[in-house]
Write an enzyme that holds these catalytic residues in place. Structure first.
Site, mmCIF file in Angstrom:
data_model
loop_
_atom_site.group_PDB
_atom_site.id
_atom_site.type_symbol
_atom_site.label_atom_id
_atom_site.label_comp_id
_atom_site.label_asym_id
_atom_site.label_seq_id
_atom_site.Cartn_x
_atom_site.Cartn_y
_atom_site.Cartn_z
ATOM 1 N N CYS A 1 0.652 -0.988 0.352
ATOM 2 C CA CYS A 1 0.400 0.073 0.478
ATOM 3 C C CYS A 1 0.693 1.623 0.209
ATOM 4 O O CYS A 1 2.057 1.264 0.176
ATOM 5 C CB CYS A 1 -1.058 0.044 1.366
ATOM 6 S SG CYS A 1 -1.994 -1.820 1.243
ATOM 7 N N CYS B 1 -2.370 -2.437 -3.824
ATOM 8 C CA CYS B 1 -3.545 -2.683 -3.082
ATOM 9 C C CYS B 1 -4.261 -2.197 -4.369
ATOM 10 O O CYS B 1 -4.439 -0.749 -5.085
ATOM 11 C CB CYS B 1 -3.744 -1.625 -1.887
ATOM 12 S SG CYS B 1 -5.013 -1.446 -0.883
ATOM 13 N N CYS C 1 -6.027 1.577 -1.884
ATOM 14 C CA CYS C 1 -4.908 2.677 -2.162
ATOM 15 C C CYS C 1 -4.721 3.305 -3.676
ATOM 16 O O CYS C 1 -3.920 3.727 -4.067
ATOM 17 C CB CYS C 1 -4.477 2.737 -1.311
ATOM 18 S SG CYS C 1 -2.815 1.725 -1.429
#
Length: 510
Positions: A32, A63, A66
């Site tokens: 992330c 991810c 995000c």
């Protein structure tokens, strides 16, 4: 930053660090951005990586919440002047895609094996993996922002085949290209004749960079206003044309890139150079915090937070522009360069008043003497530099360090420390250059009228951000000159100095 500093950043979901490192979580198998809104993982399950490529190589996928690839890049590649930093600048410019790892290694003066070892040790991934991550990021941007055909996206991003493109996107993002596009709702319509992309950046953003470029714009090649800039550009595969617009009144204050013409194979290089031109990977909060600690700079930093350092889209062009501007104002330099522009050929992709290309070194060497005006020593120096670049005796670019750049340029007649420092700022993005002998820098210091302090005259207290201090001083000098001309109409011509700086002389024997 150590482990716990990074962990505190992700716990605070601090957007300032997006793109500067990546958080991989062993229990989920994903990585992330630091500001990911998901619940903060336990520290025992976290590994931090310098690059997304390192996370890929370690077996993690991006991810979906995000989108860690959709962030500004790290300013570290300009701060770092070691092999890793220089390699990353070249990889971003597409050197691996065009010339392979051997070509990248040759530019840096290492063998392929040595370079792979250095990058793997420093960044956690080799040059092929780093280039692959860049291709995936470019492809994702095109998928979610345009309606280009998937095959066109694949080749524009630098993939050698559609199969490789599909496999990489599935591996990195855990989604097929079609699914990724559908999930993000592309903005462009199928009938669009131009590519339009949003350029991510870290706030705050001072739009003064547009004015800096506008006052230096060469008619027919460039056009600029206080909130837009457009130009033609020569890239490895052909001519390109683009425009960048800033809308301070829109939600999110977007920077929008509209590409009017480009060979799709050049798209990654164009995106990289536009980002360098507007210094979009900078960390303005860190820079402003350091500069505001100096009493001389604190008022101007507060008045213009997020100042950017303009880059260069063509290193050879920037050297010619710098040499043409020595000893004269920006207005005079613009006139000289407009005269020089006539030796360049017309653009093969003209549009919107932009119909010429900045002349190549070979064109300048062949026809520059007929159009250049001014001191013969300066003209001879400029022509000598153009000839050296045209025949390959002088070769420099984004992969240089300030030291290697100076070593290549200082032997040229008419080039001295000011020119090499200016080129380090504009071409390399070197953040810690202070042009102490620059006339406008001295004028800017006087214009600030700060109380006497124990600060040093070379602003070493704000290192490693003295290039940004220089930008503030140039602006302060320009504002002071404009104010003086308003009260002294008869002296207006002399007082109206260039928007940011007047260049001092470089001794002709340097």
């Amino acid at each position: 930053m150590d482990f716990w500093q990074r962990y505190r950043a992700i716990d605070a979901r601090d957007t300032r660090f997006d793109g500067q490192f990546y958080t991989a979580v062993r229990t989920t198998g994903i990585y992330c951005r630091p500001s990911c809104p998901a619940r903060t993982p336990k520290s025992s399950n976290v590994t931090f990586y310098e690059t997304s490529a390192a996370a890929h190589d370690a077996g993690y996928r991006a991810c979906k919440r995000c989108l860690p690839e959709a962030v500004p890049g790290t300013p570290a590649w300009n701060l770092r002047q070691d092999i890793a930093g220089r390699a990353m600048r070249l990889i971003s410019d597409g050197v691996v895609t065009r010339d392979g790892v051997d070509g990248l290694a040759a530019r840096l003066g290492y063998s392929s094996r040595q370079l792979n070892r250095i990058l793997s040790q420093e960044l956690g991934a080799g040059p092929l993996s780093l280039a692959r991550a860049g291709r995936a990021q470019t492809a994702r941007t095109l998928l979610v922002s345009t309606s280009m055909k998937l095959a066109d996206v694949a080749f524009a991003a630098g993939f050698s085949s559609v199969r490789q493109f599909n496999e990489t996107m599935a591996e990195v993002f855990g989604m097929t290209p079609t699914a990724l596009r559908t999930a993000r709702h592309p903005k462009a319509t199928a009938s669009s004749t131009a590519l339009t992309l949003n350029l991510p950046y870290r706030e705050p953003f001072d739009p003064g960079v547009f004015t800096f470029l506008a006052v230096r714009a060469i008619p027919g090649i460039e056009a600029g206003t206080a909130a837009s800039y457009a130009r033609t550009l020569r890239l490895p595969q052909g001519d390109a044309r683009f425009q960048v617009d800033y809308d301070a009144g829109a939600p999110g204050r977007p920077l929008t890139l509209t590409i009017g013409a480009v060979d799709l194979r050049d798209l990654p290089a164009l995106l990289s150079r536009v980002r360098r031109l507007f210094d979009l990977d900078a960390d303005p909060v860190a820079i402003d915090t350091a500069l505001a600690g100096d009493a001389r700079l604190a008022p101007v930093v507060a008045a213009a937070p997020g100042i950017r350092m303009p880059g260069a889209v063509d290193p050879a062009e920037m050297l010619i522009r710098a040499m043409a501007g020595q000893q004269v104002t920006v207005a005079a330099a613009r006139t000289a360069l407009s005269q020089l522009a006539v030796v360049g050929r017309p653009s093969r992709s003209p549009g919107e008043g932009l119909d010429r290309m900045f002349p190549t070194p070979a064109e300048i060497a062949g026809g520059g003497s007929a159009v250049l005006r001014g001191p013969q020593r300066r003209i001879a120096a400029l022509l000598a530099a153009a000839s050296a670049m045209a025949d390959g005796a002088l070769d420099f670019g984004y992969g240089d360090s300030p030291e290697s750049l100076a070593g290549k340029l200082l032997p040229l007649p008419g080039v001295g420390p000011w020119t090499t420092g200016y080129l380090a700022m504009r071409v390399l993005g070197a953040p810690d250059v202070f042009l102490a002998n620059d006339a406008a820098v001295r004028n800017g210091i006087r214009a600030l009228a700060a109380e006497a302090t124990t600060s040093t005259p070379d602003f070493r207290e704000v290192s490693p951000w003295r290039s940004y201090a220089t930008m503030h001083l140039w602006r302060a000098a320009a504002h002071a000159a404009a104010a003086q001309s308003a009260f002294s109409p008869r002296r207006g011509t002399a007082a109206m100095r260039p928007q940011h700086h007047a260049r001092p002389a470089e001794k002709a024997n340097r």
